[in-house]
Structures are given as C-alpha cells and as structure tokens.
Design an enzyme around this catalytic site. Structure first.
Site, PDB file in Angstrom:
ATOM      1  N   HIS A   1      80.139 -42.213 -10.213  1.00 41.08           N
ATOM      2  CA  HIS A   1      78.965 -41.857  -9.400  1.00 41.08           C
ATOM      3  C   HIS A   1      78.819 -42.831  -8.233  1.00 41.08           C
ATOM      4  O   HIS A   1      78.115 -43.836  -8.361  1.00 41.08           O
ATOM      5  CB  HIS A   1      77.697 -41.880 -10.270  1.00 41.08           C
ATOM      6  CG  HIS A   1      77.639 -40.762 -11.243  1.00 41.08           C
ATOM      7  ND1 HIS A   1      77.051 -39.553 -10.946  1.00 41.08           N
ATOM      8  CD2 HIS A   1      78.127 -40.644 -12.495  1.00 41.08           C
ATOM      9  CE1 HIS A   1      77.175 -38.744 -11.988  1.00 41.08           C
ATOM     10  NE2 HIS A   1      77.822 -39.384 -12.935  1.00 41.08           N
TER      11      HIS A   1
ATOM     12  N   GLU B   1      77.101 -42.620  -5.627  1.00 39.09           N
ATOM     13  CA  GLU B   1      75.733 -42.711  -5.112  1.00 39.09           C
ATOM     14  C   GLU B   1      74.956 -43.877  -5.710  1.00 39.09           C
ATOM     15  O   GLU B   1      74.000 -44.369  -5.106  1.00 39.09           O
ATOM     16  CB  GLU B   1      74.988 -41.383  -5.343  1.00 39.09           C
ATOM     17  CG  GLU B   1      74.599 -41.050  -6.789  1.00 39.09           C
ATOM     18  CD  GLU B   1      75.709 -40.395  -7.620  1.00 39.09           C
ATOM     19  OE1 GLU B   1      76.893 -40.527  -7.255  1.00 39.09           O
ATOM     20  OE2 GLU B   1      75.382 -39.760  -8.658  1.00 39.09           O
TER      21      GLU B   1
ATOM     22  N   GLY C   1      57.178 -47.485  -7.760  1.00 35.24           N
ATOM     23  CA  GLY C   1      58.547 -48.004  -7.726  1.00 35.24           C
ATOM     24  C   GLY C   1      58.918 -48.443  -6.322  1.00 35.24           C
ATOM     25  O   GLY C   1      59.508 -49.505  -6.125  1.00 35.24           O
TER      26      GLY C   1
ATOM     27  N   CYS D   1      81.656 -36.517 -10.498  1.00 31.59           N
ATOM     28  CA  CYS D   1      81.638 -36.420 -11.962  1.00 31.59           C
ATOM     29  C   CYS D   1      81.871 -34.979 -12.413  1.00 31.59           C
ATOM     30  O   CYS D   1      83.004 -34.523 -12.394  1.00 31.59           O
ATOM     31  CB  CYS D   1      80.348 -37.021 -12.514  1.00 31.59           C
ATOM     32  SG  CYS D   1      80.556 -37.562 -14.214  1.00 31.59           S
TER      33      CYS D   1
HETATM   34  N1  GLN Z   1      79.139 -33.393 -18.447  1.00 32.66           N
HETATM   35  C1  GLN Z   1      80.261 -34.103 -17.943  1.00 32.66           C
HETATM   36  C2  GLN Z   1      80.744 -35.174 -18.915  1.00 32.66           C
HETATM   37  O1  GLN Z   1      80.047 -35.536 -19.811  1.00 32.66           O
HETATM   38  C3  GLN Z   1      79.944 -34.707 -16.586  1.00 32.66           C
HETATM   39  C4  GLN Z   1      78.887 -35.760 -16.646  1.00 32.66           C
HETATM   40  C5  GLN Z   1      78.292 -36.061 -15.299  1.00 32.66           C
HETATM   41  O2  GLN Z   1      78.433 -35.301 -14.350  1.00 32.66           O
HETATM   42  N2  GLN Z   1      77.579 -37.163 -15.203  1.00 32.66           N
HETATM   43  O3  GLN Z   1      81.835 -35.660 -18.768  1.00 32.66           O
END
Ligand code: GLN
Length: 551
Positions: A513, A515, A18, A387
């Site tokens: 996210h 990142e 990759g 998240c």
């Molecule tokens: N499990 C949580 C949700 O589904 C957070 C998901 C995550 O951190 N990507 O909302």
C-alpha cells in the site's frame, strides 16, 4: 520530562479532532520540538483491523504492522514521523492486557476494577511513548469519541488523575466543539459548546483551550461569551472555521497564536516556526496551475474515509506535478461485464486520464474491477493497482492475455482451475483473523530497467502491507512469457511485490500500500509518477504537450 496535551471532542463526532491534533503536532514540530501523537479509542475491538471500512473508515497500517485508526495516518502525514503500535490504544486492548494479567494471578487477592486498574493501565500508556523515546518533548494524546459517551469515561478519568498527579504546566487540555450556524436566526450558537465544556468539567477536566468548529467566523462577541461561560481566557478560544484543505489547519491555528499560547502554557521556550514552505505547499494545493482527473474504482466508495490515504496521496502527488487531482469515485459493481462493454466504459471513464484500483476484501465488485483494468490495459490509460488491484490485474491478464480460462483468486473463487492468486504459505492454518495478515513494512527488491525502478530511482525499497493472498509462483513463467514483468519481489525472490506491462504507457500494480507512506512534503514516487503519466496521457489524448514537473 515530556509535556502532555490531551485532545477531546464534544457536541458531535467527526469534528476533525485527528486533524486538529495532527496540525498541532505539525506546529510544535515546526517550533523545533520533538512531538509524538497517540490515539486512544474507546471501543472494545483490540484494533480496528477486524472492522468493516464502512464502520470505521480505512485501517491504517504502520511500519511495525500495527493496524490502527486512520487518524494515525494524519499524524504521520502532518508530522512526517513514523508511529508504532504503542501509539494507538483501544479499550479492547486495555482490557486484553488487564485480563491477561488477572489470569496470570498478578492481581491475586484483589478485585479488578475500572478504578484503579483500568485507569492505571491507561495512565501507563499515556507515559509509554515518552518512556520509550526519552528525546520526545511533547506527547499529544487524542481521545476518540465524544465527551458524554459511556465508553470514553475511563479515558477521561485517567486524564483527570494524570493531571492531578502532575504539575499544572506538565499538561494542557484542548477541547473541540461545534458552534453551529442557525440559518433561520442568522446567527451562530454557543450553547452546545457551553454544555459540552460543562460536561467535561463535571468529569474534572477544565479545558485550557477550546477549538470551535464552525462554518461562519465566530466573531468577538461570541468568543467572549464562550470564554466567560467556559472559564478560560479569550485568546484560548480558537476559531476552527472550515477550510478548503486540511493542510491549511496548522496555518489558521498559527494565525491565532495557538502554538505560542500552548507552548507558554506548558512552559516551553521555543522559536517562532518558519511556515514559508508549508504555506507555499498549501498555496499549490488550493490553486494548482493545472488539473487532471483520475478514476478510482472501488467498492467502499460511499464512505470516502475508507480510502483516506489514497485521497491524500493524490493531493501530495499533485504538488510536484503542479496539478490538482480530481478524484472520480466509481462503484466497481456498476462496471460488471458483459452488461458493461467498451462503449459504456468509454462514457463512464470519459475525461479520466488514469484509473486506480485500490485494495479490498471479498468477492463483491471483483468483475467490475477486472473489467476496468482490461479497459485501462487495452486503451493505454495509465493504471495503478494496489493490493487487491494487483490481484485483479493478475486475474485480468491471466484470462485475457495469458489465456488461462477462469483465472481467479482463491480468496473469492475457490473452485478456479487457475488460482493465479492464492493463500500465502504462512497464512495456511491461521484460524484467528485479528492481526494475522501479512502486515507492516517489508523490503522489496526492484529490477533495473523497469518502470518501478524509474519511479523510485532505486533498487531497494520498503513498503507497508496488509494482505493474506499473493501471486501464485506456479504461474510466474507463463505470465512472463506473455509480457508481464515482475519488477519487484521480496529480497529472496519468493513474493511478487510489483508487476508491470512494458508495452503500455503506464501499467503498474503493487501488492503493498504505497498510499500509507505518502507525505505532503514527500509525495510517494508511484503516485507522483502516476499523476505525471495521467497528465501525459491527457495531453497526448488532446494533442497538447505538457511540461512535466515530476520525474
Ligand atoms: N483481500 C486481499 C488479500 O487479503 C487483498 C487485501 C488488500 O487489498 N488489502 O490478499
């Protein structure tokens, strides 16, 4: 017509195909070409979204909501290009497409077979990126797995046919192998490479270039031997020696003239690339003038690939801060209160100047994450929640600041009297779990005069998501009264995207996210500001002053 480069691997997995593909993309782009990368994975899942991070590492998410292989993260980072669902194909998706056609009767009267139906579908997908964007000059297609695997055979056969059916200068094949160093004999061994190339040639693919992964320099003699036995020019054997940073790989390839030779092989006339900026950046990554330590409290920490983009985002964020970020991985299950109190947390986080709680699924490790967040909040340690990290921050503040006893998330605490995190309305009634989360890029509106606004420097942003649960709006008022600022929401105000705590030096959590959008040349604003805050915290803690490069 676009040119095609196929990247395969042999001997062992995890050779860094990759990164090699992404580095090649980087160099070709630096030569003024428009490059797109795609990955073909031989497994039968339709996408990796349903696999555990322990199985497959991080699931990377693209703007269009595609859940895909983490190599697409490398492709995006090295070429600074946004990819889409069409750039990641799995064998499962190939079969899904073919079987749907079969049921519609599109093959009526015929037997559906691997050759030609599966290979035709793969060949169609090889062409798709350049067909959907005619400005593309080069398509680099990486084939997952290792030559010799039963699973990858249809992909390799499709490549063989593709090469047979096109002109020789329309495509090139790069094969990665391992050249192991046998310490007892004090020498490197070329035999596995010879075997791997023999295997590839038996399928009908003669590689044009070999990249030999090695911990020791290969040396002229071994290189000549490899070239001779593998039937390719000496200059086309690239020494893929281990490097300290993956961002060095384009430079080591370029030093060996690889990009020029590849362009020549494909009949592409391009100027020499100017790598001055990239070189400067790599110099800073390798020799940062300063260092800061940040703790990451997660539950998939045994497999660093599970948080690949976070690790990379910290490397990027260190660049404008002129600091290397030492990432300290802490297993959230080892932090569970009441066994782990403040004295113990102080020991565990000693020397860490920021705490990050990343995303995740399920109930394991939640109490430890909540405990770490409480510690960060109470001790004024810079905190970034991502998240699930935001959801845990809501739980922690709900319990300890707002006073909601047993505040929890409906995901892992269905009986909680205070579901501060609950299932999103649109998720109710969904029974199929593959590809049905809230996925991909969504706009977010940032309130002025907030930490989020200071980080981003603007009010409208777009970030990538992957979640089913969200902040329960019924609790927004009580949290606001307790001092929480919901500084980012969906444009209609309905979904909380960012929360922060104004009294704290740096406490911010996001439902998306960040990142996934960080690039080495464009570090993500939140990571950049978080690293700056960690440096600031370190200096306050040690009584120094630090000249912040970020901001
Ligand atoms: N499990 C949580 C949700 O589904 C957070 C998901 C995550 O951190 N990507 O909302």
């Amino acid at each position: 017509m676009a040119k095609y480069v196929f990247v395969t691997g042999g001997v062992v997995s995890a050779l860094g195909k990759g990164i090699a593909s992404a580095s090649l993309g980087n160099l070709l782009k630096a030569r003024g070409l428009k490059v797109v990368l795609q990955k073909f994975d031989p497994y039968l899942n339709v996408d990796p979204g349903t696999m555990s991070p322990f199985q497959h590492g991080e699931v990377f998410v693209l703007d269009d909501g595609a859940e895909c292989d983490l190599d697409l993260g490398h492709y995006e980072r090295f070429t600074d290009t946004n990819l889409a669902q069409i750039h990641n194909l799995t064998c499962g998706r190939v079969y899904e497409t073919i079987l749907a056609k079969e049921r519609k009767g599109e093959y009526l009267g015929r037997t559906v077979q691997v050759i030609p139906h599966v290979t035709d579908e793969i060949k169609r997908r090889i062409l798709l990126p350049a067909q959907s964007d005619p400005t593309v000059d080069v398509v680099i297609t990486e084939i997952g797995g290792t030559v010799g695997d039963i699973e990858s055979l249809p992909f390799l056969e499709a490549i063989r046919q593709f090469r047979l059916e096109s002109e020789p200068e329309d495509s090139a094949s790069l094969h990665l192998t391992l050249v192991p160093y046998i310490a007892a004999a004090g020498e490197i061994k070329t035999k596995p490479t010879q075997h791997s190339v023999r295997e590839l040639r038996s399928i009908g693919i003669q590689p044009d270039f070999l990249m030999c992964r090695t911990s020791q320099p290969i040396g002229e003699e071994a290189r000549r031997k490899i070239a001779l036995f593998c039937n390719l020019p000496y200059a086309n054997v690239i020494d893929g020696r281990d490097v300290a940073s993956i961002y060095e790989v384009p430079l080591t390839m370029h030093e060996q003239d690889f990009d020029r030779l590849l362009c020549k092989r494909l009949g592409l006339v391009t100027p020499e690339p100017d790598l001055t900026e990239w070189r400067r950046m790599v110099g800073l990554i390798l020799n940062p003038p300063d260092r800061v330590r940040i703790a990451i409290v997660g539950k998939y920490i045994e497999l660093k690939d599970a948080y690949k983009s976070i690790s990379e985002a910290f490397i990027h964020a260190g660049i404008p801060n002129h600091a290397g970020v030492d990432q300290v991985w802490i297993d959230s299950e080892s932090l569970e209160a009441p066994d782990v109190g403040d004295a113990r947390l102080r020991e565990i986080f000693a020397g860490c100047h920021g705490i990050l709680v990343p995303g995740g699924f399920g109930d394991r490790g939640i109490p430890g994450k909540v405990n770490a967040i409480r510690f960060a909040r109470e001790q004024g340690i810079p905190f970034l929640g991502i998240c699930l990290g935001l959801q845990c921050a809501m739980i922690e503040i709900g319990r300890d600041v707002v006073g909601l006893e047993r505040a929890g998330s409906a995901e892992f605490d269905p009986g909680t009297p205070h579901p501060v995190i609950h299932l999103m309305e649109k998720q109710k009634g969904i029974v199929n779990l593959g590809g049905t989360m809230r996925l991909g890029a969504y706009p977010c509106q940032i309130a002025s005069d907030t930490l989020a606004h200071r980080c981003y420097g603007r009010a409208e942003i777009s970030e990538r998501h992957r979640h089913r649960y969200e902040v329960n709006n019924d609790y927004r008022d009580v949290f606001t009264r307790a001092g929480v600022v919901f500084s980012g929401t969906s444009p209609d105000g309905q979904l909380v995207e960012i929360m922060e705590l104004p009294g704290h030096p740096f406490f911010i959590a996001v439902q998306f996210h960040p990142e996934l959008k960080s690039r080495p040349r464009r570090p993500h604003p939140l990571f950049r500001a978080f690293v700056a805050a960690a440096l600031g915290h370190r200096d306050v803690a040690s009584g120094q002053t630090h000249e912040k490069a970020a901001g």
